[in-house]
Design an enzyme around this catalytic site. Sequence first.
Site, PDB file in Angstrom:
ATOM      1  N   PHE A  22       8.156  15.065  18.548  1.00 43.14           N
ATOM      2  CA  PHE A  22       9.476  14.606  18.984  1.00 43.14           C
ATOM      3  C   PHE A  22       9.810  13.245  18.377  1.00 43.14           C
ATOM      4  O   PHE A  22      10.910  13.048  17.845  1.00 43.14           O
ATOM      5  CB  PHE A  22       9.515  14.533  20.522  1.00 43.14           C
ATOM      6  CG  PHE A  22      10.841  14.058  21.070  1.00 43.14           C
ATOM      7  CD1 PHE A  22      11.947  14.903  21.076  1.00 43.14           C
ATOM      8  CD2 PHE A  22      10.990  12.767  21.563  1.00 43.14           C
ATOM      9  CE1 PHE A  22      13.177  14.470  21.565  1.00 43.14           C
ATOM     10  CE2 PHE A  22      12.212  12.325  22.059  1.00 43.14           C
ATOM     11  CZ  PHE A  22      13.304  13.175  22.055  1.00 43.14           C
ATOM     12  N   GLN A  66      -2.608 -10.463   9.371  1.00 42.89           N
ATOM     13  CA  GLN A  66      -2.366 -10.168   7.967  1.00 42.89           C
ATOM     14  C   GLN A  66      -0.940 -10.538   7.588  1.00 42.89           C
ATOM     15  O   GLN A  66      -0.040 -10.535   8.426  1.00 42.89           O
ATOM     16  CB  GLN A  66      -2.600  -8.678   7.684  1.00 42.89           C
ATOM     17  CG  GLN A  66      -4.021  -8.225   7.976  1.00 42.89           C
ATOM     18  CD  GLN A  66      -4.226  -6.743   7.696  1.00 42.89           C
ATOM     19  OE1 GLN A  66      -4.073  -6.280   6.570  1.00 42.89           O
ATOM     20  NE2 GLN A  66      -4.572  -5.988   8.724  1.00 42.89           N
ATOM     21  N   ASN A  72      -6.575 -10.409   0.642  1.00 46.87           N
ATOM     22  CA  ASN A  72      -7.187  -9.192   1.171  1.00 46.87           C
ATOM     23  C   ASN A  72      -7.835  -8.434   0.010  1.00 46.87           C
ATOM     24  O   ASN A  72      -7.159  -8.034  -0.942  1.00 46.87           O
ATOM     25  CB  ASN A  72      -6.114  -8.327   1.844  1.00 46.87           C
ATOM     26  CG  ASN A  72      -6.714  -7.116   2.544  1.00 46.87           C
ATOM     27  OD1 ASN A  72      -7.728  -6.571   2.118  1.00 46.87           O
ATOM     28  ND2 ASN A  72      -6.082  -6.698   3.627  1.00 46.87           N
ATOM     29  N   SER A 120     -10.314  -2.343  11.398  1.00 52.59           N
ATOM     30  CA  SER A 120     -11.693  -1.916  11.225  1.00 52.59           C
ATOM     31  C   SER A 120     -12.641  -3.110  11.373  1.00 52.59           C
ATOM     32  O   SER A 120     -13.836  -2.946  11.525  1.00 52.59           O
ATOM     33  CB  SER A 120     -11.864  -1.270   9.850  1.00 52.59           C
ATOM     34  OG  SER A 120     -11.239  -2.061   8.854  1.00 52.59           O
ATOM     35  N   ASN A 176      -3.278  -6.392  13.948  1.00 56.49           N
ATOM     36  CA  ASN A 176      -3.765  -5.150  14.539  1.00 56.49           C
ATOM     37  C   ASN A 176      -4.978  -5.517  15.390  1.00 56.49           C
ATOM     38  O   ASN A 176      -5.978  -5.999  14.857  1.00 56.49           O
ATOM     39  CB  ASN A 176      -4.190  -4.149  13.458  1.00 56.49           C
ATOM     40  CG  ASN A 176      -3.062  -3.832  12.481  1.00 56.49           C
ATOM     41  OD1 ASN A 176      -1.878  -3.917  12.832  1.00 56.49           O
ATOM     42  ND2 ASN A 176      -3.411  -3.470  11.252  1.00 56.49           N
ATOM     43  N   HIS A 214      -8.281 -11.624  13.309  1.00 58.28           N
ATOM     44  CA  HIS A 214      -7.544 -11.931  12.085  1.00 58.28           C
ATOM     45  C   HIS A 214      -6.149 -11.323  12.162  1.00 58.28           C
ATOM     46  O   HIS A 214      -5.925 -10.373  12.912  1.00 58.28           O
ATOM     47  CB  HIS A 214      -8.282 -11.395  10.854  1.00 58.28           C
ATOM     48  CG  HIS A 214      -8.351  -9.895  10.794  1.00 58.28           C
ATOM     49  ND1 HIS A 214      -9.196  -9.153  11.592  1.00 58.28           N
ATOM     50  CD2 HIS A 214      -7.660  -8.985  10.046  1.00 58.28           C
ATOM     51  CE1 HIS A 214      -9.031  -7.877  11.335  1.00 58.28           C
ATOM     52  NE2 HIS A 214      -8.103  -7.732  10.408  1.00 58.28           N
ATOM     53  N   LYS A 271       5.067   6.189  35.274  1.00 59.86           N
ATOM     54  CA  LYS A 271       3.757   5.868  35.823  1.00 59.86           C
ATOM     55  C   LYS A 271       3.803   4.457  36.385  1.00 59.86           C
ATOM     56  O   LYS A 271       4.649   3.653  36.010  1.00 59.86           O
ATOM     57  CB  LYS A 271       2.718   5.952  34.710  1.00 59.86           C
ATOM     58  CG  LYS A 271       2.575   7.343  34.144  1.00 59.86           C
ATOM     59  CD  LYS A 271       1.540   7.353  33.033  1.00 59.86           C
ATOM     60  CE  LYS A 271       1.430   8.737  32.416  1.00 59.86           C
ATOM     61  NZ  LYS A 271       0.633   8.681  31.178  1.00 59.86           N
TER      62      LYS A 271
END
Lengths: 333, 333
Positions: free
Chosen positions: A308, A166, A74, A159, A151, A164, A22
Amino acid sequence: MSEVRLNVITGDWVVIATERAKRPEDFIHIKQKKEVPAYVATCPFCRGNEDKTPPETFVLKGPDDNWLVRCVPNKFSAFSPDGEIVKTKANFKQHITGVGLHEVIIETPEHNMTTALLPVSQIERILVAYKNRLLAFYKDTRVEHVIIFKNHGESAGTSLEHPHSQIVGTPVFPGQVMNRLGDAIKNYYYVNFGDCLYCLYLKDEQKDKIRIIGENDSFVAFVPYAALSPFHVWIFPKKHNACFGHIIDSEISGLADILKDTLMRIYTGLDNPDFNYVIRSLSSAGADSKFFHWYLAIIPKVIQIAGFELGTGMFINTAMPEESARFLREVKI
Amino acid sequence: MSEVRLNVITGDWVVIATERAKRPEDFIHIKQKKEVPAYVATCPFCRGNEDKTPPETFVLKGPDDNWLVRCVPNKFSAFSPDGEIVKTKANFKQHITGVGLHEVIIETPEHNMTTALLPVSQIERILVAYKNRLLAFYKDTRVEHVIIFKNHGESAGTSLEHPHSQIVGTPVFPGQVMNRLGDAIKNYYYVNFGDCLYCLYLKDEQKDKIRIIGENDSFVAFVPYAALSPFHVWIFPKKHNACFGHIIDSEISGLADILKDTLMRIYTGLDNPDFNYVIRSLSSAGADSKFFHWYLAIIPKVIQIAGFELGTGMFINTAMPEESARFLREVKI
């Protein structure tokens, strides 16, 4: 015809599907923009809500004594910071207690910021926090391995929208990392006769130039020859070092600079896609310092893992790494 | 406290997060049900639309001469069936031409069917087709490895809703499979002194009983001790064999039976979740037949891969494998 490229660092083959490749622009998913406020009363990471998190383990403050970067345990960790390592072996049922460290690095007091848009000086503070926590985690003798990651966005697994990262210290050495270390050792002694595979590979990428996105005194950002997905970026330190915790001040500045530059290119060029980044590093102990080479990997979330990939560990990249690199290099920031 | 369990087959550690463990019911995502017709004029896999696919490579017909299962080349493969293997090595840039085979197994003429609801006799036909194509693929000397897989549902990576599976023959041996084979060989010679790791592991699961979902003369379905995600199921043949292509007729019946039973439990108990399944097998050549043991793995799509998983290869399973197994065992079908 497509090309199956070998990633000499990860040991994985990647299918570069040039025929159904692409254009870089095709990977832009226009997301619904929503208004996000700078402060959210219920957000545990916003300034003023410090009582919603456990006490901080590390903090960097501004001249007004307000915090700029904060590290906190955490609250929803899969690992327990308290307790002893207990090893159980009963035939094929082998386990170890889930003792481990898990902290959140709150990257900014501002809820509606994004890492790419932070000033370089603030990204430096985040990296100082990473270094401090990584070295502190490795001082805990129950910790075998430490991973730093971010993330960004829901599809990348977060979420909480407040920026932040980790850091996790695990009581086991991950199999994936063990395999890569094993490969690195074999390459050091039996293929390259005493040279670090990562150092040699980096020199080759620098010579080729075609996949480089940016470079400064201490770091090179590039799309690897066998990138596992479109816009997969690696940032390698030029100076050989197995442990991110050994980074010195001038290198922190260099990394902040190139990380900001790369994230801005991704943010601007691909319209703020979800992504993960990971700092791959070994401990500061030094035993493995000759073979391994720490680096930072950025993986924009533009791919899907299906049968796959699960069954072979191989990825199909529908963008030419050279094209991905050119696109990011040419983004006007 | 959570438990970090070692999966002795994959070599991966899995965090069983018992403290934040969810009840099996919490994984049920109620999907919007939509009316799907039995025939779709634009679907290349529906009966009557055979001209929309390349010519079939294998077919099983009913007494009325209508096809029941059809295998056709994948028109959108990342690999080219034509061409020669050309190997290129320039320093760290090593690649091989993307020559390979890729076919689709159309599982039923009915567009709105789902594998779990097919009669056992039809699942037998699908398995017969798998066996035929796997053996045919391995006859092509350009093929190094063959993988059979199914992607069910959009989040599991499929874009076509007509029930189908896929088979791919790659010109390289995947690094992930090589690592597992290496582990299997080491275990055979140096840990188990001449016994297959998989055979021994299966016996241990059978002895434990607690994670078993179903069993018949030839197969055992169970949630592995170190399952990487909730409802991760393995179906192991009892008879040692490295290659799925060696399966005999009575075993095909047994596998169809236990696969239907397991898929029905997942379909009914978890409300038709998206899932992938994969048949892990080596070639029929026999050189590795002592060490490896083929099996089928089902991975319902109830997890998300984020920075921690990317950077360590470790998974966090928020369901106790014993609970997942009990739940599936108790589903009324």
